[in-house]
Design a protein around this motif. Structure first.
Motif, PDB file in Angstrom:
ATOM      1  N   UNK A 128    -110.860 -45.115  70.993  1.00 26.62           N
ATOM      2  CA  UNK A 128    -111.947 -45.649  71.836  1.00 26.62           C
ATOM      3  C   UNK A 128    -111.723 -47.150  71.945  1.00 26.62           C
ATOM      4  N   UNK A 129    -111.585 -47.675  73.144  1.00 22.39           N
ATOM      5  CA  UNK A 129    -111.244 -49.089  73.325  1.00 22.39           C
ATOM      6  C   UNK A 129    -112.485 -49.983  73.319  1.00 22.39           C
ATOM      7  N   UNK A 130    -112.327 -51.170  72.699  1.00 25.25           N
ATOM      8  CA  UNK A 130    -113.384 -52.189  72.776  1.00 25.25           C
ATOM      9  C   UNK A 130    -112.916 -53.257  73.755  1.00 25.25           C
ATOM     10  N   UNK A 131    -113.571 -53.310  74.917  1.00 24.89           N
ATOM     11  CA  UNK A 131    -113.213 -54.304  75.941  1.00 24.89           C
ATOM     12  C   UNK A 131    -114.323 -55.337  76.115  1.00 24.89           C
ATOM     13  N   UNK A 132    -115.403 -55.179  75.340  1.00 21.06           N
ATOM     14  CA  UNK A 132    -116.472 -56.182  75.340  1.00 21.06           C
ATOM     15  C   UNK A 132    -116.899 -56.398  73.884  1.00 21.06           C
ATOM     16  N   UNK A 133    -117.564 -57.544  73.625  1.00 23.17           N
ATOM     17  CA  UNK A 133    -118.017 -57.796  72.246  1.00 23.17           C
ATOM     18  C   UNK A 133    -119.059 -56.762  71.810  1.00 23.17           C
ATOM     19  N   UNK A 134    -119.876 -56.367  72.764  1.00 22.87           N
ATOM     20  CA  UNK A 134    -120.919 -55.378  72.452  1.00 22.87           C
ATOM     21  C   UNK A 134    -120.291 -54.050  71.989  1.00 22.87           C
ATOM     22  N   UNK A 147    -103.723 -56.149  77.980  1.00 20.84           N
ATOM     23  CA  UNK A 147    -104.503 -56.640  76.837  1.00 20.84           C
ATOM     24  C   UNK A 147    -105.556 -57.683  77.223  1.00 20.84           C
ATOM     25  N   UNK A 148    -105.767 -57.867  78.542  1.00 19.68           N
ATOM     26  CA  UNK A 148    -106.824 -58.778  78.965  1.00 19.68           C
ATOM     27  C   UNK A 148    -108.180 -58.192  78.510  1.00 19.68           C
ATOM     28  N   UNK A 149    -108.933 -58.945  77.776  1.00 28.12           N
ATOM     29  CA  UNK A 149    -110.240 -58.518  77.215  1.00 28.12           C
ATOM     30  C   UNK A 149    -110.146 -57.441  76.137  1.00 28.12           C
ATOM     31  N   UNK A 150    -108.923 -57.052  75.758  1.00 28.38           N
ATOM     32  CA  UNK A 150    -108.806 -55.988  74.753  1.00 28.38           C
ATOM     33  C   UNK A 150    -109.053 -56.556  73.357  1.00 28.38           C
ATOM     34  N   UNK A 151    -110.141 -56.141  72.750  1.00 27.46           N
ATOM     35  CA  UNK A 151    -110.500 -56.708  71.434  1.00 27.46           C
ATOM     36  C   UNK A 151    -109.986 -55.833  70.299  1.00 27.46           C
ATOM     37  N   UNK A 152    -109.749 -54.591  70.571  1.00 27.10           N
ATOM     38  CA  UNK A 152    -109.316 -53.631  69.553  1.00 27.10           C
ATOM     39  C   UNK A 152    -109.909 -52.292  69.899  1.00 27.10           C
ATOM     40  N   UNK A 153    -110.155 -51.472  68.878  1.00 30.24           N
ATOM     41  CA  UNK A 153    -110.757 -50.167  69.147  1.00 30.24           C
ATOM     42  C   UNK A 153    -110.699 -49.303  67.914  1.00 30.24           C
ATOM     43  N   UNK A 154    -111.232 -48.099  68.021  1.00 32.81           N
ATOM     44  CA  UNK A 154    -111.132 -47.188  66.871  1.00 32.81           C
ATOM     45  C   UNK A 154    -109.918 -46.299  67.065  1.00 32.81           C
ATOM     46  N   UNK A 155    -109.317 -45.884  65.952  1.00 34.40           N
ATOM     47  CA  UNK A 155    -108.228 -44.916  66.010  1.00 34.40           C
ATOM     48  C   UNK A 155    -108.483 -43.846  64.955  1.00 34.40           C
ATOM     49  N   UNK A 156    -108.473 -42.604  65.381  1.00 34.52           N
ATOM     50  CA  UNK A 156    -108.725 -41.471  64.470  1.00 34.52           C
ATOM     51  C   UNK A 156    -107.532 -40.525  64.588  1.00 34.52           C
ATOM     52  N   UNK A 157    -106.517 -40.679  63.699  1.00 35.28           N
ATOM     53  CA  UNK A 157    -105.244 -39.981  63.888  1.00 35.28           C
ATOM     54  C   UNK A 157    -105.297 -38.464  63.747  1.00 35.28           C
ATOM     55  N   UNK A 158    -106.380 -37.913  63.160  1.00 38.42           N
ATOM     56  CA  UNK A 158    -106.396 -36.461  62.961  1.00 38.42           C
ATOM     57  C   UNK A 158    -106.949 -35.694  64.151  1.00 38.42           C
ATOM     58  N   UNK A 159    -107.526 -36.409  65.127  1.00 39.66           N
ATOM     59  CA  UNK A 159    -107.996 -35.728  66.340  1.00 39.66           C
ATOM     60  C   UNK A 159    -106.786 -35.370  67.207  1.00 39.66           C
ATOM     61  N   UNK A 160    -107.004 -34.604  68.265  1.00 35.58           N
ATOM     62  CA  UNK A 160    -105.839 -34.216  69.071  1.00 35.58           C
ATOM     63  C   UNK A 160    -106.208 -33.519  70.359  1.00 35.58           C
TER      64      UNK A 160
END
Ligand SMILES: Cc1cc2nc3c(=O)[nH]c(=O)nc-3n(C[C@H](O)[C@H](O)[C@H](O)COP(=O)(O)OP(=O)(O)OC[C@H]3O[C@@H](n4cnc5c(N)ncnc54)[C@H](O)[C@@H]3O)c2cc1C
Length: 388
Positions: A90-96, A132-145
């Motif tokens: 899930x990408x975080x593209x805003x601070x919120x 990567x413009x505005x890309x702050x990070x995100x969650x990564x859950x490697x066991x999903x698929x």
């Protein structure tokens, strides 16, 4: 006349894995579907995403069990259902959104889920070429698929038939027979069958089945579109979810969208329209493709020359709070709801099927009771889940 232990209305994302579980438990099982073969309702419109990283324990636990079933299927039974453990991002593209995703990941870790908030460098490794413009990070859950909804349902269908489940296609349930507020049978446009239990797994038509028992189900269908490209060399494995809504002239109006590259190299994508489109219209629109492709190419510019092969439109059976409705009702003995799967019926199916079977065999665990409490028909429908 034969008496079935359980009759399941609907051979879709929920009905088929449920028949798999009930037949395996020795229950005499009948599945009835209006359509001409298995998985021809909204199951075949799903893009195949499977995650346990939800924010409520009922869906987390059900999908954790689903992932065990999807991921071990080929080793146990030999069918390739295209299971791939590529994770969800899930990408975080805003601070919120950054704050919201960090909080949710923390809560999800508390449930034992394998998920972390990662920085933009890690996201760039997972999705080579991402803007990567505005890309702050995100969650990564490697066991999903992900897995193929049609291959998976056909594999479950074959195994359930080996275990004794019977399927009647091209047959519509038109009525439910009760005696002294107890299920005794089911009526179709072709016949009547005696049954002790009925499971409503009728997807977008679940409300109509509830009405047969004067039970008002708050399930409303909404149209959602999806598409698939030509195949290209595999370059990413994760499901990418962009939760930042678009509302401007360039990108139009839409909520989140998500996509992944399947094991044939094709990119499969889906978008949540803004506003929602209630109703049962399954005809594709001319709006969807320009909207989503602009957003996808902006996020991942290397997609700009890929050709789209096909688009389609299907229905999410929605509830007011985005959670399914599962379990018995107090008014009629022998009737069980398995309805309102929203955008997650495929991933919930195998775990939920086993739970439904345990309701009938009265082998519910304390975890099952907690799940059924959260998904009860009598809950407060106006509490919203974060990652609906
Ligand atoms: C574009 C799109 C993308 C999606 N992506 C995903 C995803 O990535 N992951 C995910 O988990 N989910 C996804 N979904 C959601 C998923 O498809 C649904 O949640 C799921 O299919 C619902 O399962 P169901 O068994 O309730 O309904 P269905 O699979 O539609 O099955 C219901 C069956 O009941 C039958 N039926 C109805 N009424 C009667 C009657 N009176 N008599 C007999 N039979 C009857 C129907 O013919 C149908 O076959 C997506 C949906 C769409 C539209």
């Amino acid at each position: 006349m034969v008496e079935y232990d359980v009759t399941i209305i609907g051979a879709g994302s929920i009905g088929v894995p449920t028949a798999l579980a009930t037949a395996e438990n020795g229950l005499k099982t009948l599945v009835i579907d209006t359509l001409s073969s298995v998985a021809q309702g909204d199951n075949k419109h799903a893009i195949g995403g499977i995650r346990a990283t939800h924010s409520l324990k009922s869906k987390i636990w059900l999908c954790q069990r689903s992932i065990e079933i999807f991921s071990s299927w080929k080793d146990l039974y030999g069918d390739d259902i295209w299971w791939e453990q590529g994770g969800y991002c899930f990408l975080a593209l805003t601070e919120e959104h950054e704050q919201m995703l960090k909080n949710t990941a923390q809560q999800q870790k508390g449930y034992g889920l394998n998920i972390s908030y990662v920085d933009s460098e890690k996201i760039k490794e997972l999705v080579p070429g991402i803007n990567d413009e505005n890309l702050k990070g995100g969650t990564f859950s490697p066991e999903d698929g992900n897995s193929s909804p049609l291959l998976a349902l056909h594999a479950f269908y074959r195994k359930s038939k080996e275990d004794g489940a019977e399927y009647h296609f091209n047959e519509k349930v038109t009525g439910i027979i009760t005696q002294s507020k107890k299920i005794t049978g089911v009526k179709t446009n072709k016949a009547e069958y005696q049954t002790k239990t009925i499971i409503n797994a009728a997807g977008a038509n679940a409300k109509d089945i509830g009405t047969m028992l004067n039970s008002e189900l708050p399930v409303i269908s909404e149209s959602h579109e999806a598409g698939i490209t030509e195949p290209v060399k595999k370059f990413f494995s994760t499901m990418i979810v962009d939760i930042k809504p678009a509302k401007d002239k360039k990108f139009g109006n839409s909520k989140n969208y998500y996509f992944y590259q399947n094991n044939e190299g094709k990119i499969i994508f889906c978008l949540t329209p803004e506003p929602n489109i209630p109703g049962k219209d399954r005809r594709e629109t001319s709006l969807f493709l320009p909207q989503i492709t602009k957003r996808m190419v902006n996020l991942l510019p290397r997609l700009k020359n890929i050709k789209v092969r096909r688009t389609w439109r299907g229905l999410y059976p929605m509830t007011p709070d985005g959670l399914p409705i599962v379990g018995k009702i107090s008014d009629v003995e022998g009737y069980i709801n398995a309805v309102g799967m929203c955008g997650q019926g495929f991933m919930l199916g195998p775990g939920l099927g086993e739970l439904l079977s345990r309701i009938i065999t009265e082998k519910l665990s304390s975890k099952d009771h907690q799940i059924l409490g959260e998904l009860a028909y009598t809950r407060d429908f106006y509490k919203m889940e974060d990652l609906k």
